[in-house]
Design a protein around this motif. Structure first.
Motif, PDB file in Angstrom:
ATOM      1  N   THR A  75     -52.218 -56.622 -30.797  1.00  0.00           N
ATOM      2  CA  THR A  75     -52.109 -56.132 -30.649  1.00  0.00           C
ATOM      3  C   THR A  75     -50.588 -55.694 -30.194  1.00  0.00           C
ATOM      4  OG1 THR A  75     -52.669 -54.999 -28.944  1.00  0.00           O
ATOM      5  CG2 THR A  75     -54.346 -54.239 -30.866  1.00  0.00           C
ATOM      6  N   GLU A  76     -49.568 -55.129 -29.521  1.00  0.00           N
ATOM      7  CA  GLU A  76     -48.273 -54.884 -29.640  1.00  0.00           C
ATOM      8  C   GLU A  76     -47.690 -55.851 -29.166  1.00  0.00           C
ATOM      9  OE1 GLU A  76     -48.079 -52.206 -28.089  1.00  0.00           O
ATOM     10  OE2 GLU A  76     -49.721 -51.096 -28.078  1.00  0.00           O
ATOM     11  N   ILE A  77     -47.387 -56.189 -30.663  1.00  0.00           N
ATOM     12  CA  ILE A  77     -46.802 -57.800 -31.112  1.00  0.00           C
ATOM     13  C   ILE A  77     -45.556 -57.567 -30.473  1.00  0.00           C
ATOM     14  CG2 ILE A  77     -46.437 -57.360 -33.471  1.00  0.00           C
ATOM     15  CD1 ILE A  77     -47.685 -60.418 -32.141  1.00  0.00           C
ATOM     16  N   ARG A  78     -44.948 -56.478 -30.257  1.00  0.00           N
ATOM     17  CA  ARG A  78     -43.071 -56.411 -30.244  1.00  0.00           C
ATOM     18  C   ARG A  78     -43.377 -56.747 -28.662  1.00  0.00           C
ATOM     19  NH1 ARG A  78     -40.538 -54.214 -34.981  1.00  0.00           N
ATOM     20  NH2 ARG A  78     -41.790 -52.918 -36.058  1.00  0.00           N
ATOM     21  N   LYS A  79     -43.725 -56.298 -27.576  1.00  0.00           N
ATOM     22  CA  LYS A  79     -44.170 -56.674 -26.588  1.00  0.00           C
ATOM     23  C   LYS A  79     -44.409 -57.980 -26.147  1.00  0.00           C
ATOM     24  CE  LYS A  79     -45.501 -52.020 -25.171  1.00  0.00           C
ATOM     25  NZ  LYS A  79     -46.968 -51.159 -24.229  1.00  0.00           N
TER      26      LYS A  79
END
Length: 92
Positions: free
Chosen positions: A72-76
């Motif tokens: 989850t939250e791969i961009r971060k």
């Protein structure tokens, strides 16, 4: 009604040329924690993910392996890894 078998998770077992270096990279750079190191077999974990490593007799095995881990939250995570220099600038 009888419950069906449920596959809860998989644990990749990746061949590596150098077990210590692999564990140190996952711990020091990728943010995993060491789970165990038995000399030729070891593992790390982060959240609900475990990754195991083994040292094959034929080092060529370590050049041809991969696994996919959903995050989850791969961009971060991508941004954090880019700032650490983990992401190859050519692939950015």
């Amino acid at each position: 009604m009888t419950a069906s078998p449920y596959f809860a998770r998989g644990i990749p077992m990746l061949p590596v040329a150098d077990l210590r270096n692999a564990i140190e990279f996952y711990v020091d750079v990728l943010g995993f924690r060491m789970d165990f190191n038995a000399g030729t077999y070891g593992g790390v974990r982060r959240d609900a993910i475990e990754v195991h490593f083994w040292r094959p007799e034929d080092p060529a095995h370590a050049k041809r392996s991969s696994c996919r881990i959903a995050v989850t939250e791969i961009r971060k995570l991508y941004s954090a890894y880019r700032e650490q220099g983990v992401i190859d600038p050519e692939g950015d």
